[in-house]
Design a protein around this motif. Structure first.
Motif, short mmCIF file in Angstrom:
data_model
loop_
_atom_site.label_atom_id
_atom_site.label_comp_id
_atom_site.label_asym_id
_atom_site.label_seq_id
_atom_site.Cartn_x
_atom_site.Cartn_y
_atom_site.Cartn_z
N MET A 207 -15.38 4.93 -0.45
CA MET A 207 -13.86 4.83 -0.79
C MET A 207 -13.35 6.14 -1.07
O MET A 207 -12.25 6.52 -0.59
CB MET A 207 -13.58 3.86 -2.10
N TRP A 208 -14.29 7.02 -1.71
CA TRP A 208 -13.88 8.66 -1.66
C TRP A 208 -13.49 8.87 -0.65
O TRP A 208 -12.66 9.78 -0.39
CB TRP A 208 -14.95 9.05 -2.59
N ALA A 209 -14.53 8.78 0.52
CA ALA A 209 -14.29 9.38 2.01
C ALA A 209 -12.90 8.96 2.42
O ALA A 209 -12.26 9.53 3.23
CB ALA A 209 -15.53 9.13 2.64
N MET A 210 -12.41 7.42 2.19
CA MET A 210 -11.42 7.06 2.49
C MET A 210 -10.10 7.05 1.91
O MET A 210 -9.27 6.47 1.94
CB MET A 210 -11.79 5.57 2.91
N SER A 211 -10.36 7.80 0.80
CA SER A 211 -9.13 7.93 -0.33
C SER A 211 -7.76 8.23 -0.06
O SER A 211 -7.05 7.69 -0.33
CB SER A 211 -9.74 8.70 -1.64
N GLY A 212 -7.69 9.07 1.06
CA GLY A 212 -6.33 9.21 1.59
C GLY A 212 -5.62 8.07 2.26
O GLY A 212 -4.72 7.83 2.06
N ALA A 213 -6.38 7.34 2.85
CA ALA A 213 -6.04 6.08 3.67
C ALA A 213 -5.61 4.85 2.45
O ALA A 213 -4.66 4.45 2.89
CB ALA A 213 -7.02 5.47 4.55
N ILE A 214 -6.87 4.88 1.74
CA ILE A 214 -6.41 3.85 0.65
C ILE A 214 -5.20 4.14 0.01
O ILE A 214 -4.30 3.12 -0.43
CB ILE A 214 -7.88 3.55 -0.23
N SER A 215 -4.99 5.23 -0.57
CA SER A 215 -3.78 5.66 -1.45
C SER A 215 -2.75 5.32 -0.84
O SER A 215 -1.62 4.83 -1.37
CB SER A 215 -4.01 7.10 -2.12
N VAL A 216 -2.54 5.74 0.26
CA VAL A 216 -1.25 5.94 1.22
C VAL A 216 -0.97 4.32 1.51
O VAL A 216 0.05 3.83 1.70
CB VAL A 216 -1.37 6.68 2.31
N ALA A 217 -2.14 3.58 1.84
CA ALA A 217 -1.70 1.98 2.20
C ALA A 217 -1.49 1.36 1.02
O ALA A 217 -0.49 0.48 1.33
CB ALA A 217 -3.24 1.58 2.66
N ILE A 218 -1.73 1.64 -0.09
CA ILE A 218 -1.47 1.13 -1.20
C ILE A 218 0.36 1.16 -1.55
O ILE A 218 1.07 0.31 -1.86
CB ILE A 218 -1.95 1.36 -2.59
N ALA A 219 0.74 2.50 -1.46
CA ALA A 219 2.10 2.97 -1.37
C ALA A 219 2.88 2.30 -0.52
O ALA A 219 4.20 2.21 -0.58
CB ALA A 219 2.11 4.16 -1.53
N ASP A 220 2.34 2.15 0.81
CA ASP A 220 3.37 1.71 2.15
C ASP A 220 2.48 0.62 2.70
O ASP A 220 1.31 1.14 3.70
CB ASP A 220 3.49 2.89 2.98
N GLU A 221 2.90 -0.55 2.94
CA GLU A 221 1.85 -1.65 3.64
C GLU A 221 2.23 -1.56 4.83
O GLU A 221 1.48 -2.25 5.81
CB GLU A 221 2.34 -3.05 2.89
N ASN A 222 3.08 -0.76 5.43
CA ASN A 222 3.03 -0.75 6.74
C ASN A 222 2.56 0.48 7.44
O ASN A 222 2.57 0.74 8.64
CB ASN A 222 4.72 -0.53 7.16
N TRP A 223 1.96 1.21 6.64
CA TRP A 223 1.39 2.48 7.24
C TRP A 223 0.16 2.18 7.94
O TRP A 223 -0.73 1.47 7.73
CB TRP A 223 0.90 3.57 5.90
N LYS A 224 -0.31 3.00 9.16
CA LYS A 224 -1.22 2.71 9.83
C LYS A 224 -1.83 4.22 10.22
O LYS A 224 -1.34 5.24 10.24
CB LYS A 224 -0.76 2.17 11.25
#
Length: 396
Positions: A207-224
């Motif tokens: 999750m730490w390695a993926m933290s950029g994706a996880i945090s942005v995905a939480i803020a924007d459900e349409n983010w890819k």
């Protein structure tokens, strides 16, 4: 290299990779590590034939370099007493046993600290110390790679999920995290007089390695991720020999003229479609199409020579075997020789942290129970006592 961990004694009750690699890193940095292996079979990773090469168990040396081995049956009280006596002499205790196994073997925090209240206690797990699945075992392929979202994020355009990139991929990253956590705990013990409990899981590391994706995905459900083509200078291009070259020039407008010069197409720098940063991004598809054609004209080796003087950021896309021959790797000592007990030489990747500009030279991984008699002698057992322990199945 400066042995920054010299004088530190670590007792390890762990198998496979995550925790053993962590103590191997500290051994590279000068720590003394005593590995407690299960009586009879040893560390389960010794039997993994999939990570053997040329008859040598290379991953065993990666995970256990520089350690001493003692085999004990921790289900037997006398064996546990030997472990506890070692704990009394140590600074750090590491384990990756599941909570129910730790309780059964009586190596929980309270058990260990009953004999050494000042010891740093370290737990490496698959899914974390708490929650409904804390007692479920896992590996980096599952907890680090798949459950963290990493494999889904790297799936192909056709939707195929990729396999773990390398043996122990997540284990090695998690191990560096554990090593750093241990050093922080030791610093806190020295400054505050309190020895913390350290917890690191494969899931948390992933999750730490993926933290950029996880945090942005939480803020924007349409983010890819990855984003659609926006910057032609931040793409991967196929070369004429079926290889790949990667560009990552985030300031595309600044680097475009220099790239045009490097690829032998200086006229593209004057093309109205690409004359500044905004127009280049607005016509990213056309620029990328041109670069696709250009890079297909030469081999990766030819392009590597042509781009040597290019001031922008680029890299050949390499296989593991090529990384081992990379001159930049050699110049920095990122691969180091390790001589096995049989006299064979293997090359191991050094820990990514260097002190005073030097990489540590790793010792080899121990044979099963190689140092058992030696360690027992250091604890005060004479030869007759050691023989008696062996005959009764207390030690190997």
């Amino acid at each position: 290299m400066t042995a920054v961990m010299k004088g530190l004694r670590i007792i390890e009750v762990a198998e496979h990779a995550l925790v053993p690699v962590a103590s191997a890193v500290l051994a590279d940095w000068g720590a003394e590590v005593i590995k407690i292996e299960p009586l009879g079979r040893g560390d389960a990773s010794r039997g993994l034939t999939s990570v053997k090469a040329g008859g040598m168990h290379v991953m065993h040396h990666h995970s256990n370099r520089g350690k001493r081995s003692l085999a004990l049956d921790l289900s037997v009280p006398e064996s546990r007493e030997i472990l506890y006596r070692l704990v009394e002499t140590a600074d750090v205790f590491l384990t990756n046993k599941l909570p129910r196994v730790r309780a059964k073997l009586r190596i929980e925090v309270d058990d260990i600290r009953a004999r050494n209240p000042n010891i740093v206690y370290v737990r490496g797990t698959g899914l974390g110390e708490h929650g409904p699945q804390a007692d479920r075992g896992s590996y980096d392929l599952l907890a680090f790679w798949h459950r963290s979202g990493a494999s889904m994020a790297t799936r192909s355009p056709e939707g195929q999920i990729p396999f773990l990139p390398a043996p122990g991929f997540g284990d090695s990253l998690g191990a560096m995290t554990i090593a750093g956590g241990i050093m922080g705990a030791l610093f806190h013990r020295e400054r505050a007089g309190e020895a913390p409990v350290v917890d690191v899981s494969l899931l948390a590391t992933g999750m730490w390695a993926m933290s950029g994706a996880i945090s942005v995905a939480i803020a924007d459900e349409n983010w890819k991720w990855p984003p659609a083509l926006k910057n032609p200078l931040s793409e991967i291009y196929a070369t004429g020999d079926g290889r790949w070259i990667a560009l990552c020039c985030l300031q595309a407008g600044h680097y475009w003229p220099y790239l045009c010069e490097a690829i032998g197409r200086p006229e593209l720098a004057e093309d109205p479609r690409f004359q500044d940063h905004e127009s280049l991004l607005a016509n990213a598809g056309e620029a990328a199409a041109i670069l696709t054609e250009v890079f297909a004209e030469r081999t990766l080796e030819e392009w590597s020579r042509a781009l040597e003087g290019f001031i922008g950021q680029w890299s050949p896309v390499q296989e593991a075997r090529e990384v081992a021959a990379d001159p930049q790797v050699d110049a920095n000592g990122y691969l180091q020789p390790c001589v096995t007990a049989e006299g064979d030489e293997v090359r191991l990747v050094a820990p990514p942290v260097q002190y005073n500009g030097q990489a540590p030279v790793p010792g080899r991984g121990p044979d099963y129970n190689e140092h058992g008699d030696e360690i027992l002698g250091e604890l005060g057992f004479d030869w007759d006592a050691v023989i008696d322990l062996k005959l009764r199945g207390v030690v190997a």
